[in-house]
Write a protein that holds these residues in place. Structure first.
Motif, PDB file in Angstrom:
ATOM      1  N   THR A 146       0.730  -1.263  -0.341  1.00 53.59           N
ATOM      2  CA  THR A 146      -0.114   0.133   0.189  1.00 53.59           C
ATOM      3  C   THR A 146       1.070   1.049   0.806  1.00 53.59           C
ATOM      4  O   THR A 146       2.217   1.428   0.327  1.00 53.59           O
ATOM      5  N   THR A 147       0.914   1.825  -0.558  1.00 57.48           N
ATOM      6  CA  THR A 147       1.405   3.505  -1.195  1.00 57.48           C
ATOM      7  C   THR A 147       0.484   4.300  -0.758  1.00 57.48           C
ATOM      8  O   THR A 147      -0.874   4.251   0.119  1.00 57.48           O
ATOM      9  N   ILE A 148       1.228   5.403  -0.902  1.00 55.80           N
ATOM     10  CA  ILE A 148       0.030   7.029  -0.377  1.00 55.80           C
ATOM     11  C   ILE A 148      -0.734   6.868  -1.204  1.00 55.80           C
ATOM     12  O   ILE A 148      -2.163   7.504  -1.297  1.00 55.80           O
ATOM     13  N   GLU A 149      -0.834   6.337  -2.491  1.00 50.49           N
ATOM     14  CA  GLU A 149      -2.098   6.629  -3.564  1.00 50.49           C
ATOM     15  C   GLU A 149      -3.315   5.218  -2.955  1.00 50.49           C
ATOM     16  O   GLU A 149      -4.578   5.613  -3.360  1.00 50.49           O
ATOM     17  N   GLY A 150      -2.648   4.735  -2.586  1.00 55.19           N
ATOM     18  CA  GLY A 150      -3.857   3.474  -1.469  1.00 55.19           C
ATOM     19  C   GLY A 150      -4.677   3.938  -0.585  1.00 55.19           C
ATOM     20  O   GLY A 150      -5.171   2.890   0.004  1.00 55.19           O
ATOM     21  N   ILE A 151      -4.099   5.022   0.211  1.00 55.44           N
ATOM     22  CA  ILE A 151      -4.705   5.143   1.860  1.00 55.44           C
ATOM     23  C   ILE A 151      -5.881   5.758   1.631  1.00 55.44           C
ATOM     24  O   ILE A 151      -6.919   4.980   2.569  1.00 55.44           O
ATOM     25  N   CYS A 173       2.094   6.911   5.825  1.00 55.08           N
ATOM     26  CA  CYS A 173       2.478   5.835   5.870  1.00 55.08           C
ATOM     27  C   CYS A 173       3.167   5.520   6.714  1.00 55.08           C
ATOM     28  O   CYS A 173       2.559   3.383   7.479  1.00 55.08           O
ATOM     29  N   SER A 174       4.205   5.777   7.276  1.00 55.76           N
ATOM     30  CA  SER A 174       5.029   5.538   8.430  1.00 55.76           C
ATOM     31  C   SER A 174       4.319   5.125  10.082  1.00 55.76           C
ATOM     32  O   SER A 174       3.731   3.997   9.912  1.00 55.76           O
TER      33      SER A 174
END
Ligand code: FES
Ligand code: FES
Length: 167
Positions: free
Chosen positions: A70-75, A105-106
């Motif tokens: 999951t990247t920021i685009e998928g949050i 993300c972190s």
């Protein structure tokens, strides 16, 4: 290689030596994860692998086949920003925004670690089944995410709003 990224299966032909960060940015046009240092020192490239935070610049993409990335685009979900994204806006948790995707993300991974009882240097009860976060815990656990703009107060306020219970 085959990946599952932000819920989407992806098949891509890349060199075995490609880092996960380069895979995301250079091959999949997911530019949210940032390349700050490319050597594990800044946290700007942080993404989630099965919900665990990892530094994608230090990860070989090939090792992450079959994991859920999951990247920021998928949050965000269903077109709605994640509460932490909203809190970053409300609390001015960024200036240039370069570190922000990694911070978000972190922080999500960090909160999951505390829930699983993973102690930090600030944790008093090392045997606790789960750890209740306070601002000291947040600061310590987020210390691997550097913000060159020094937006730390806003960052801690934003994360605390979402993950710290009443202080
Ligand atoms: S770019 Fe990965 S830790 Fe800095
Ligand atoms: S907001 Fe600029 S580096 Fe953090």
């Amino acid at each position: 290689m085959r990946f599952l990224i932000n819920g989407q299966p992806v098949e891509v032909d890349v060199d075995m030596r490609t880092s996960l960060l380069d895979l995301l940015r250079d091959h999949l046009n997911l530019h949210g994860s940032k390349k700050g240092c490319n050597q594990g020192a800044c946290g700007a490239c942080t993404v989630l692998a099965d919900g665990e935070r990892i530094l994608s610049c230090l990860a070989l993409a090939v090792q992450y086949q079959g994991r859920e990335i999951t990247t920021i685009e998928g949050i965000a979900e269903d077109g709605q920003m994640h509460p932490l994204q909203r809190a970053f806006i409300e609390h001015d948790g960024f200036q240039c925004g370069y570190c922000t995707p990694g911070q978000i993300c972190s922080a999500i991974g960090m909160a999951a670690e505390a829930k699983r009882g993973m102690p930090s240097h600030m944790t008093r009860d090392l045997g606790a089944e789960f750890i209740t976060l306070d601002r000291h815990e947040v600061r310590e656990r987020m210390s691997g995410n550097i913000c060159r703009c020094g937006a730390y107060n806003g960052i801690v306020n934003a994360i605390s709003e979402v993950f710290v219970e009443a202080e």
